[in-house]
Design a protein around this motif. Structure first.
Motif, mmCIF file in Angstrom:
data_model
loop_
_atom_site.group_PDB
_atom_site.id
_atom_site.type_symbol
_atom_site.label_atom_id
_atom_site.label_comp_id
_atom_site.label_asym_id
_atom_site.label_seq_id
_atom_site.Cartn_x
_atom_site.Cartn_y
_atom_site.Cartn_z
ATOM 1 N N ILE A 1 46.379 -14.315 -39.217
ATOM 2 C CA ILE A 1 46.911 -13.135 -39.570
ATOM 3 C C ILE A 1 46.102 -12.452 -40.687
ATOM 4 N N VAL B 1 43.153 -12.245 -41.781
ATOM 5 C CA VAL B 1 41.581 -11.645 -41.644
ATOM 6 C C VAL B 1 41.691 -10.499 -40.800
ATOM 7 N N GLN C 1 55.060 -10.666 -37.981
ATOM 8 C CA GLN C 1 53.747 -10.975 -36.958
ATOM 9 C C GLN C 1 53.564 -12.344 -37.073
ATOM 10 N N LYS D 1 56.165 -13.756 -34.425
ATOM 11 C CA LYS D 1 55.499 -13.266 -33.178
ATOM 12 C C LYS D 1 54.302 -14.074 -32.642
ATOM 13 N N MET E 1 45.688 -6.839 -42.458
ATOM 14 C CA MET E 1 46.464 -7.682 -41.258
ATOM 15 C C MET E 1 45.449 -7.790 -40.240
ATOM 16 N N ASN E 2 45.286 -8.575 -39.516
ATOM 17 C CA ASN E 2 44.417 -8.627 -38.243
ATOM 18 C C ASN E 2 45.035 -8.064 -37.268
ATOM 19 N N PRO E 3 44.203 -6.700 -36.726
ATOM 20 C CA PRO E 3 44.582 -5.994 -35.759
ATOM 21 C C PRO E 3 44.861 -6.577 -34.655
ATOM 22 N N VAL F 1 45.838 -9.681 -33.817
ATOM 23 C CA VAL F 1 47.114 -10.053 -33.997
ATOM 24 C C VAL F 1 48.464 -9.063 -33.827
ATOM 25 N N LYS F 2 48.172 -7.905 -34.454
ATOM 26 C CA LYS F 2 49.175 -6.789 -34.366
ATOM 27 C C LYS F 2 49.442 -6.495 -32.848
ATOM 28 N N ALA F 3 48.203 -6.405 -32.005
ATOM 29 C CA ALA F 3 48.567 -5.976 -30.679
ATOM 30 C C ALA F 3 49.173 -7.257 -29.769
ATOM 31 N N VAL F 4 49.205 -8.423 -29.994
ATOM 32 C CA VAL F 4 50.062 -9.119 -29.372
ATOM 33 C C VAL F 4 51.427 -8.927 -28.959
ATOM 34 N N GLU F 5 51.840 -9.233 -27.671
ATOM 35 C CA GLU F 5 53.080 -8.901 -27.418
ATOM 36 C C GLU F 5 53.549 -10.275 -26.706
ATOM 37 N N TYR F 6 54.779 -10.632 -26.862
ATOM 38 C CA TYR F 6 55.278 -11.965 -26.054
ATOM 39 C C TYR F 6 56.866 -11.752 -25.925
ATOM 40 N N SER G 1 44.875 -21.391 -23.787
ATOM 41 C CA SER G 1 44.245 -20.370 -24.848
ATOM 42 C C SER G 1 43.034 -20.970 -25.481
ATOM 43 N N ALA H 1 48.882 -11.910 -24.302
ATOM 44 C CA ALA H 1 48.801 -12.481 -25.813
ATOM 45 C C ALA H 1 47.534 -13.008 -26.156
ATOM 46 N N VAL H 2 47.090 -14.032 -25.609
ATOM 47 C CA VAL H 2 46.028 -14.546 -25.937
ATOM 48 C C VAL H 2 44.597 -13.695 -25.937
ATOM 49 N N GLU I 1 44.677 -11.283 -28.420
ATOM 50 C CA GLU I 1 44.190 -11.978 -29.731
ATOM 51 C C GLU I 1 42.714 -12.251 -29.848
ATOM 52 N N LEU I 2 42.257 -12.433 -28.629
ATOM 53 C CA LEU I 2 40.722 -12.804 -28.787
ATOM 54 C C LEU I 2 39.870 -11.452 -28.623
#
Lengths: 471, 471
Positions: free
Chosen positions: A145, A147, A314, A317, B1-3, B5-10, B140, B169-170, B173-174
């Motif tokens: 989170i 990085v 975050q 989530k 904050m990791n962008p 991670v922000k974009a992840v939805e679940y 993942s 989501a994965v 993240e990637l």
């Protein structure tokens, strides 16, 4: 293939451990060796070395697993009470249901109560507790989170050298920048805040240092930080606005009579509101170490302090994508933080078992230090805590040349020879990081006392031979 | 904050589930609602809905947890035999030791034997089996290794729409590219290979499609793929040199008498060596679904076929950083793949329990389909397999406007109202993806039959009111 994955290294289960597995297979096939078994002193896996599980912990786990046993007279009432409490908090009263992603509510409450007791009354809030799949999961999730950025604004993550290689592995995976600060070997692996200052200043030229990782008691180095040192670190983190990660999984493993474990959380609070309301901290604990050594259950927790609400959102989530940590591991964590108390039926046996494990570890820590320091060309700092010796080995120039001829780090060459000649599997210092030109290895002190004596004697004999051979 | 991670939805644990938690707290505090409990039909969590664990599975688990019970006459011999076999393969004969990162050897052997039986003799190699922390972990991890590149060479990952949101989501993240292919709702959510062709061709303009994810039986869509369809998909993957990910966690959950589960592995082998020696495949299974519903143990495995040795090495390295999957979850997986057989003491009870769960699910699948299709403005495809209904809801223009006024997706608006008015928690179709302008929700069929009937009646009444209100 993902280039960041390619860059990952993890020595604790690296090439030397693969080699150990091959040798075991050869022994099984009847191939003769100068030894009859491989001793896996590479990893802190107490029960694999013969340590018995804590009876109470396994009783509660069995009751949770198969609730018919709640009617059995063979289980003590205090174990049944714990099991009922855990089950009533699980969906459908079953370990087989998913829990909330943050973990079972009542277990988070028990963790908070444990932290409050441990820290002499400094309050802990169950909302700040996250149950995890071992400590590794919590550490890598928080780093993921935090990085961000590219080029000069890539996140710098400060880690001790020597370090536990989970840190370097996750930093590679996340394409963050590893910022090394060196522990002071001449001074019992102490953390010196001037070294932190040097490291952060140099790092600012090429990245944005945001996170400071601390391992206390140290892995692989075994030092226990003084309260003064922790204060200095917190002050530094406050000055530099660094997010503190305190890896405190060895908090029960302190052996030296001159040392005590101080949690970063407690010291942070006692330094006053300027610190306790501003410094961001995540601290980690696990079922895998301590006196219980329940590695296989993958239980753990983290406590976060001053985490920004957006980051907290975050975090929840991100955890929810993996659904939940193993509920059996959560239950194991519950028993660690909520053990039998005086007056309860299981208290005496529990205390006896716990003290036996910790007393033995303290003996073995002293034994290991003393024996290594009798060997010419080995120097070993006191094992104040944790589960490992990390002795420095002074290798002759000819050995270094021989290693280079094999395209191996000199300590890898040494450890491979040790494995091939004695069956003892330890991890080269290069897997943890060390000052250029110094060599070490990490060895667990987990084998039973008599076996450990044999292991140490074998290492000594090997070392003396090795020095002669490459003199 | 990791962008990323922000974009992840679940969505399965998203805002609607947080709202459900708030409502539960309000009910506990005595706040009056038009209902007395929240029904969490948002997640496939069988035991939370009252399904009882399979006795044999829990007996073996209890024996492994607390081996003193091996002397108890209350446990059947076949359970003890399984427990002894698992324990002898664990370090120190304990579930508390770390296992190999790939999983306990004998459990991987049992998984391979299970796959061979399931696939009518097509061989499976234990070396290709990796035990995982639920299926999510395996999916993942594999994606993490496969993804690479920047700009136009970023890896494209093809996923069905609707999908299970772990995939999106994965991918976020990637920082990979999600390439959507649409399932054909008019045709029972069938996968049409022409649609795969369209998707891959369009994707090639802006990324490098490398991976094709298939969910069979479908989640959230419940279709079971025909053998012909699987052959077409494999041929397509072969043509396009795509790595196939087959999510087969619902392989035991097939209800429609016209459908059968065919594994991608089996079909791949039966298509001949041109396919079976070239197409890269990873398939996934889990303890969480099927008839056992052991979600909390986080057990699972993946089988990989034709994985390049270099990638295999990277996989083992990456898994080793997290040490090992929970050993209790591995043991649970073992019992799923190595259940009692005819002639063993526990066979009859095991079979009765298994058939009861699966028989009930089949009944509930039909009941749900039939009842939804009686409601004006709802259309529900047959639930051929898995654990969910994913009915289409036809929302009036006024409802869509009202949702927009609340800055909500129209189906989120609908599901929020359903939750607030009835206490029933389902997940809006927008969390899984759907064709523009269509609306759905996902509801589990896991509540007991009588309760499910009540739930369906309440949804029906709510829906009719909703249509009237926004007519």
């Amino acid at each position: 293939m993902n280039p960041q994955v390619k860059a990952v290294e993890y020595a604790v289960r690296g090439p030397i451990v693969l080699k150990a597995g091959e040798i075991e297979l050869e022994l099984q096939r009847g191939i003769k060796k100068p030894f009859t078994e491989v001793i896996r002193a590479n990893i802190g896996d107490a029960q694999a070395m013969g340590q018995q599980p804590i009876t109470f912990l396994r009783q509660v786990m069995a009751l949770c697993t198969y609730p018919n046993l709640l009617d059995s007279p063979s289980f003590p009432e205090d174990a049944k009470k714990r099991a009922r409490r855990i089950l009533q908090a699980c969906g459908g009263n079953s370990l087989g249901s998913y829990s909330a992603s943050q973990g079972v509510n009542c277990i988070r409450e028990d963790v908070a109560a444990y932290i409050t007791r441990r820290d002499g009354g400094v309050p802990a809030d169950p909302d700040n507790i996250y149950l995890t799949t071992g400590a590794s999961d919590g550490i890598s999730t928080i780093l993921k989170i935090l990085v961000s950025g590219g080029g000069k604004s890539r996140t710098g993550v400060m880690i001790p050298i020597p370090q536990y290689p989970l840190y370097s592995a996750v930093i590679s995976e996340l394409d963050a920048i590893q910022v090394n600060y060196y522990l002071d070997e001449e001074n019992c692996w102490a953390l010196n805040v001037n070294e932190l200052r040097r490291a952060v200043q140099e790092a600012k030229d090429h990245c944005d240092p945001k996170v400071l990782c601390i391992i206390n008691p140290g892995n692989p180095t075994g030092q226990v930080q003084s309260r003064k040192c922790i204060e200095d670190v917190i002050h530094f983190a406050w000055e530099e606005k660094l997010f503190l990660l305190a890896d405190e999984v060895y908090q029960d493993n302190v052996y030296s009579p001159d040392c005590r474990f101080h949690s970063f959380k407690k010291v942070l609070y006692e330094m006053g509101p300027e610190y306790s309301s501003n410094v961001e901290l995540a601290s980690f604990h696990s079922t895998s170490k301590g006196y219980m050594g329940e590695c296989g259950y993958r239980g753990g927790y983290m406590e976060v302090i001053n985490l920004h609400p957006e980051i907290k959102g975050q975090l929840v989530k991100l955890l929810s994508v993996r659904l939940c940590p193993p509920v059996s591991g959560q239950a194991a964590m519950d028993i660690v933080v909520n053990p039998p108390v005086p007056g309860e039926e299981s208290f005496e046996q529990f205390s006896r078992e716990k003290e036996s494990v910790l007393g033995n570890l303290a003996k073995k820590a002293k034994l290991t230090e003393d024996l290594f320091n009798q060997v010419p060309g080995i120097h070993c700092n006191p094992l104040q805590g944790a589960m490992y010796a990390f002795p420095r080995i002074f290798l002759p120039a000819k050995a270094v040349e021989a290693a280079q001829a094999h395209q191996m780090a000199p300590d890898m060459f040494y450890c491979m020879k040790l494995l091939e000649e004695t069956g003892i599997c330890v991890v080269p210092g290069s897997g943890f990081g060390q000052r250029e030109g110094t060599y070490h290895f990490r060895m667990t002190i987990l084998p039973p006392v008599e076996k450990l004596k044999t292991v140490l004697q074998k290492v000594k004999d090997f070392h003396i031979n090795f020095l002669e051979k490459y003199a």
